[in-house]
Motif scaffolding. Structure first.
Motif, PDB file in Angstrom:
ATOM      1  N   VAL A   1      15.182  33.937 -20.028  1.00 32.79           N
ATOM      2  CA  VAL A   1      15.335  35.250 -20.328  1.00 32.79           C
ATOM      3  C   VAL A   1      16.784  35.418 -20.087  1.00 32.79           C
ATOM      4  O   VAL A   1      17.652  34.969 -19.039  1.00 32.79           O
ATOM      5  N   THR A   2      17.574  36.108 -21.240  1.00 32.80           N
ATOM      6  CA  THR A   2      19.017  36.490 -21.061  1.00 32.80           C
ATOM      7  C   THR A   2      19.023  38.226 -21.131  1.00 32.80           C
ATOM      8  O   THR A   2      18.305  38.495 -22.169  1.00 32.80           O
ATOM      9  N   VAL A   3      19.860  38.516 -20.415  1.00 37.78           N
ATOM     10  CA  VAL A   3      19.782  40.230 -20.396  1.00 37.78           C
ATOM     11  C   VAL A   3      21.309  40.724 -20.676  1.00 37.78           C
ATOM     12  O   VAL A   3      22.211  40.079 -20.077  1.00 37.78           O
ATOM     13  N   ILE A   4      21.262  41.485 -21.451  1.00 39.38           N
ATOM     14  CA  ILE A   4      22.609  42.140 -21.677  1.00 39.38           C
ATOM     15  C   ILE A   4      22.207  43.513 -21.424  1.00 39.38           C
ATOM     16  O   ILE A   4      21.681  44.414 -21.537  1.00 39.38           O
ATOM     17  N   ASP A   5      23.778  44.085 -20.966  1.00 41.61           N
ATOM     18  CA  ASP A   5      23.685  45.509 -20.456  1.00 41.61           C
ATOM     19  C   ASP A   5      25.195  45.978 -20.400  1.00 41.61           C
ATOM     20  O   ASP A   5      26.159  44.934 -20.211  1.00 41.61           O
ATOM     21  N   SER A   6      25.821  47.179 -20.623  1.00 43.16           N
ATOM     22  CA  SER A   6      26.927  47.572 -20.795  1.00 43.16           C
ATOM     23  C   SER A   6      27.623  47.829 -19.235  1.00 43.16           C
ATOM     24  O   SER A   6      28.639  47.663 -19.075  1.00 43.16           O
ATOM     25  N   LYS A   7      26.654  48.017 -18.460  1.00 43.47           N
ATOM     26  CA  LYS A   7      27.054  48.175 -16.967  1.00 43.47           C
ATOM     27  C   LYS A   7      26.711  46.915 -16.021  1.00 43.47           C
ATOM     28  O   LYS A   7      25.912  45.947 -16.305  1.00 43.47           O
ATOM     29  N   LEU A   8      27.617  46.632 -15.064  1.00 49.08           N
ATOM     30  CA  LEU A   8      27.566  45.445 -14.429  1.00 49.08           C
ATOM     31  C   LEU A   8      26.698  45.654 -13.154  1.00 49.08           C
ATOM     32  O   LEU A   8      25.966  44.500 -12.957  1.00 49.08           O
ATOM     33  N   SER A   9      26.268  46.676 -12.790  1.00 47.47           N
ATOM     34  CA  SER A   9      25.329  46.814 -11.653  1.00 47.47           C
ATOM     35  C   SER A   9      24.078  46.333 -11.782  1.00 47.47           C
ATOM     36  O   SER A   9      23.768  45.606 -11.033  1.00 47.47           O
ATOM     37  N   PRO A  10      23.334  46.980 -12.914  1.00 52.29           N
ATOM     38  CA  PRO A  10      22.023  46.390 -13.074  1.00 52.29           C
ATOM     39  C   PRO A  10      21.941  45.177 -13.409  1.00 52.29           C
ATOM     40  O   PRO A  10      20.890  44.381 -12.777  1.00 52.29           O
ATOM     41  N   LEU A  11      23.138  44.268 -13.834  1.00 53.55           N
ATOM     42  CA  LEU A  11      22.908  42.770 -14.168  1.00 53.55           C
ATOM     43  C   LEU A  11      23.207  42.279 -13.000  1.00 53.55           C
ATOM     44  O   LEU A  11      22.267  41.225 -12.978  1.00 53.55           O
TER      45      LEU A  11
ATOM     46  N   VAL B   1      22.159  34.202 -29.340  1.00 54.07           N
ATOM     47  CA  VAL B   1      21.262  34.862 -30.340  1.00 54.07           C
ATOM     48  C   VAL B   1      20.940  33.829 -31.442  1.00 54.07           C
ATOM     49  O   VAL B   1      19.836  33.832 -31.779  1.00 54.07           O
ATOM     50  N   ARG B   2      21.768  33.149 -31.781  1.00 52.37           N
ATOM     51  CA  ARG B   2      21.415  32.128 -32.897  1.00 52.37           C
ATOM     52  C   ARG B   2      20.497  31.044 -32.369  1.00 52.37           C
ATOM     53  O   ARG B   2      19.657  30.571 -33.306  1.00 52.37           O
ATOM     54  N   ASP B   3      20.043  30.773 -31.044  1.00 51.42           N
ATOM     55  CA  ASP B   3      19.163  29.954 -30.569  1.00 51.42           C
ATOM     56  C   ASP B   3      17.934  30.706 -30.127  1.00 51.42           C
ATOM     57  O   ASP B   3      16.962  30.005 -29.545  1.00 51.42           O
ATOM     58  N   ALA B   4      17.928  31.893 -30.026  1.00 56.61           N
ATOM     59  CA  ALA B   4      16.938  32.694 -29.473  1.00 56.61           C
ATOM     60  C   ALA B   4      15.772  32.863 -30.368  1.00 56.61           C
ATOM     61  O   ALA B   4      15.802  32.793 -31.689  1.00 56.61           O
ATOM     62  N   ASP B   5      14.469  33.086 -29.564  1.00 55.37           N
ATOM     63  CA  ASP B   5      13.310  33.279 -30.535  1.00 55.37           C
ATOM     64  C   ASP B   5      12.997  34.794 -30.771  1.00 55.37           C
ATOM     65  O   ASP B   5      12.361  35.299 -31.525  1.00 55.37           O
TER      66      ASP B   5
ATOM     67  N   LEU C   1      26.426  39.390 -28.760  1.00 52.43           N
ATOM     68  CA  LEU C   1      25.077  38.621 -29.146  1.00 52.43           C
ATOM     69  C   LEU C   1      25.573  37.202 -29.211  1.00 52.43           C
ATOM     70  O   LEU C   1      24.387  36.431 -28.973  1.00 52.43           O
ATOM     71  N   ARG C   2      26.500  36.800 -29.715  1.00 48.92           N
ATOM     72  CA  ARG C   2      26.989  35.389 -29.875  1.00 48.92           C
ATOM     73  C   ARG C   2      26.983  34.647 -28.431  1.00 48.92           C
ATOM     74  O   ARG C   2      26.466  33.679 -28.244  1.00 48.92           O
ATOM     75  N   GLN C   3      27.471  35.384 -27.518  1.00 53.52           N
ATOM     76  CA  GLN C   3      27.561  34.894 -26.070  1.00 53.52           C
ATOM     77  C   GLN C   3      26.345  35.013 -25.695  1.00 53.52           C
ATOM     78  O   GLN C   3      26.024  33.993 -24.619  1.00 53.52           O
ATOM     79  N   ALA C   4      25.181  35.864 -25.926  1.00 49.62           N
ATOM     80  CA  ALA C   4      23.963  35.708 -25.356  1.00 49.62           C
ATOM     81  C   ALA C   4      23.151  34.426 -26.036  1.00 49.62           C
ATOM     82  O   ALA C   4      21.820  34.404 -25.681  1.00 49.62           O
TER      83      ALA C   4
ATOM     84  N   MET D   1      10.446  29.099 -24.749  1.00 47.65           N
ATOM     85  CA  MET D   1      10.822  30.300 -25.601  1.00 47.65           C
ATOM     86  C   MET D   1      12.027  31.020 -24.983  1.00 47.65           C
ATOM     87  O   MET D   1      12.028  31.624 -23.669  1.00 47.65           O
ATOM     88  N   LYS D   2      13.068  31.385 -25.876  1.00 43.61           N
ATOM     89  CA  LYS D   2      14.325  32.023 -25.450  1.00 43.61           C
ATOM     90  C   LYS D   2      14.302  33.489 -25.780  1.00 43.61           C
ATOM     91  O   LYS D   2      13.955  33.831 -26.982  1.00 43.61           O
ATOM     92  N   ILE D   3      14.355  34.357 -24.703  1.00 46.96           N
ATOM     93  CA  ILE D   3      14.202  35.857 -25.070  1.00 46.96           C
ATOM     94  C   ILE D   3      15.561  36.651 -24.581  1.00 46.96           C
ATOM     95  O   ILE D   3      16.029  36.355 -23.610  1.00 46.96           O
ATOM     96  N   ILE D   4      16.143  37.314 -25.517  1.00 46.50           N
ATOM     97  CA  ILE D   4      17.083  38.288 -25.089  1.00 46.50           C
ATOM     98  C   ILE D   4      16.630  39.536 -25.028  1.00 46.50           C
ATOM     99  O   ILE D   4      15.840  40.357 -25.827  1.00 46.50           O
ATOM    100  N   ILE D   5      16.910  40.412 -23.592  1.00 51.70           N
ATOM    101  CA  ILE D   5      16.431  41.711 -23.502  1.00 51.70           C
ATOM    102  C   ILE D   5      17.819  42.570 -23.327  1.00 51.70           C
ATOM    103  O   ILE D   5      18.803  42.324 -22.473  1.00 51.70           O
ATOM    104  N   ALA D   6      18.148  43.547 -24.413  1.00 51.32           N
ATOM    105  CA  ALA D   6      19.400  44.361 -24.642  1.00 51.32           C
ATOM    106  C   ALA D   6      18.878  45.711 -23.692  1.00 51.32           C
ATOM    107  O   ALA D   6      18.022  46.518 -24.365  1.00 51.32           O
ATOM    108  N   GLY D   7      19.507  45.782 -22.798  1.00 48.58           N
ATOM    109  CA  GLY D   7      19.392  47.032 -21.964  1.00 48.58           C
ATOM    110  C   GLY D   7      18.711  46.867 -20.735  1.00 48.58           C
ATOM    111  O   GLY D   7      17.370  46.292 -20.834  1.00 48.58           O
ATOM    112  N   ASP D   8      19.212  47.020 -19.566  1.00 46.63           N
ATOM    113  CA  ASP D   8      18.518  46.473 -18.237  1.00 46.63           C
ATOM    114  C   ASP D   8      18.204  47.974 -17.457  1.00 46.63           C
ATOM    115  O   ASP D   8      18.467  48.032 -16.176  1.00 46.63           O
ATOM    116  N   GLY D   9      17.679  48.992 -18.298  1.00 40.33           N
ATOM    117  CA  GLY D   9      17.065  50.057 -17.436  1.00 40.33           C
ATOM    118  C   GLY D   9      15.628  49.985 -17.059  1.00 40.33           C
ATOM    119  O   GLY D   9      15.375  48.538 -16.621  1.00 40.33           O
TER     120      GLY D   9
END
Length: 452
Positions: free
Chosen positions: A26-36, A63-67, A58-61, A1-9
């Motif tokens: 798992v794919t993680v998205i965050d606006s800041k580089l450090s937590p990633l 999303v079209r193939d995510a569950d 979202l396309r880079q992450a 299963m492919k999961i995207i987590i937006a926000g790495d707080g």
């Protein structure tokens, strides 16, 4: 299963740790580089830096193939836009959004389909609900409810004056005089599954399975005060305090809220006209004393600083406050926290993460998936609730005749409205609700996974 987590707080990082440990992609998205960078270094994940509400990101992450997409950034509006955009790009996508502002609650529920939401989480409201439940049974450090409220796993601490100190578990029945099952003991930071010869010691934390109807009897026979709070002091005026105070006032319980922001105090006076709002520093001993801390039935520390919450809670305990509840934002202080007498400890991010993990497991295996998942014993034990169906093995066979995984224990079985604490002669049938506990490292996605 492919999961995207937006926000790495805090919530995002906890979910990343849990879901990668269970083998999810798992794919993680965050606006800041450090937590990633930290997540990539610690876990097997793909990271994407940028605005999670952007179609390009979202396309880079993928999303079209995510569950599943979990939006857990610090901004409610971004989380909602992220889910709406992602669902438009992938209509079969499941989406979960963290929304904390109480002003949005009603409209979100009415517009769930518009936002493309599968699930809504509010860590602060969940924490307030948990604290409210604890205040109803002051003797317990924690309560986890199963089987539609008929069974609970409660936490008790054994101190030197406890009736259970130096008592063998086999002899515990003579003291409490009601049927319970000690499913785990936390000693020295390590969780153990005890047998009848296990001798309880001061400092042990017990996790006890009991029928809800026996909780009062359990506390009474242990000599633990169980009178419901009448006046509660809340330190910190954030969202958890708001949600909790609203519940307390509705139940006719008086509450005092202390916060150091004049603007927030004015806001709380408008939102909670029945509460006593105090402008001041919750760490000021003179202020706490002048506001009658020692006369309160309960103290709940809810500031945004874990260290401050710990200090104020320790002071409350030293002043003889009957019940103290401490909110912690970080759960990685396990050994430190367990060595301190902080009363009950509530972690909002853990509560909401448990609900999300249950949803993910249900997606993975729609048939026979866990109805609820609770993490206990500082994250070392999981308690899970399952429904026996037509695919469940060994229906009608006594538990003593079933080979189960060594780390799994059945603790309760509900036959309709009748619930029993499990023993070797217990049997389950199709339609029964079964509660099991296991080491957190063992993944149970369906009931049949408990068998050897």
């Amino acid at each position: 299963m492919k999961i995207i987590i937006a926000g790495d707080g805090k919530v995002g990082a906890t979910l990343t740790r849990q879901l990668t440990s269970e083998g999810y992609d798992v794919t993680v998205i965050d606006s800041k580089l450090s937590p990633l960078e930290s997540s990539v270094e610690r876990y097997d994940v793909i990271s994407v830096q940028g605005n999670c509400a952007s179609m390009d990101i979202l396309r880079q992450a993928g999303v079209r193939d995510a569950d599943l997409l979990i939006a857990a950034t610090g901004a409610d509006e971004v989380n909602l836009l992220c889910c709406t955009t992602a669902h438009a790009m992938n209509p079969r996508l499941h989406t979960i959004a963290r929304v904390r502002n109480p002003e949005y609650t009603e409209q979100i529920y009415k517009m769930r389909e518009t936002f493309g939401l599968s699930m809504l989480i509010n860590p602060e409201n969940q924490a307030a609900t948990e604290i409210d439940r604890l205040l109803k049974y002051p003797g317990f450090l924690r309560r986890d409810t199963f089987a539609q409220g008929r069974t609970e796993i409660v936490e008790l601490r054994v101190d030197a004056k406890s009736k259970l100190c130096d008592v063998r578990l086999a002899d515990m029945q003579k003291i409490i005089r009601c049927k319970v099952l000690v499913c785990a003991v936390l000693r020295g930071g390590q969780a153990v599954t005890p047998g009848g010869d296990f001798v309880l010691q001061a400092g042990d934390r017990l996790f006890i399975t009991a029928l809800s109807e026996n909780l009062t009897t359990l506390l009474k026979n242990l000599g633990i005060l169980s009178r419901q709070a009448r006046r509660v002091m809340l330190c910190g005026g954030g969202r958890v305090s708001y949600y909790l105070a609203a519940k307390l006032l509705k139940a006719g319980i008086g509450c005092v809220i202390i916060d150091n922001s004049a603007a927030r105090c004015k806001e709380l006076c408008t939102l909670l006209p029945g509460a006593e709002i105090i402008l001041g520093d919750a760490s000021d001993q003179d202020l706490l004393d002048s506001e009658g801390l020692s006369q309160c039935d309960a103290l709940v520390t809810l500031t945004g600083l874990d260290e401050l919450n710990m200090i104020v809670s320790l002071y409350g305990i030293s002043q003889g406050v009957p019940q103290v509840i401490t909110k912690l934002g970080h759960a990685d202080k396990g050994s430190i926290v367990s060595s301190l007498a902080l009363g009950s400890v509530v972690c909002p991010k853990e509560l909401c993460c448990s609900n999300i993990v249950r949803y993910v497991r249900a997606m993975q295996n729609q048939t026979g998936a866990a109805l609820s998942v609770h993490t206990i014993a500082d994250g070392q034990i999981e308690a899970m609730e399952f429904l026996a169906d037509e695919n469940t093995k060994y229906c009608g066979v006594p538990l003593k005749d079933i080979r189960m995984k060594s780390s799994v224990r059945v603790v309760s079985i509900s036959h309709g409205a009748a619930t029993e604490i499990a023993n070797g002669d217990s049997v389950y049938q199709q339609g029964d609700t079964i509660i099991v506990v296991t080491n957190s490292g063992v993944i149970l996605r369906q009931l049949n996974d408990i068998f050897a």
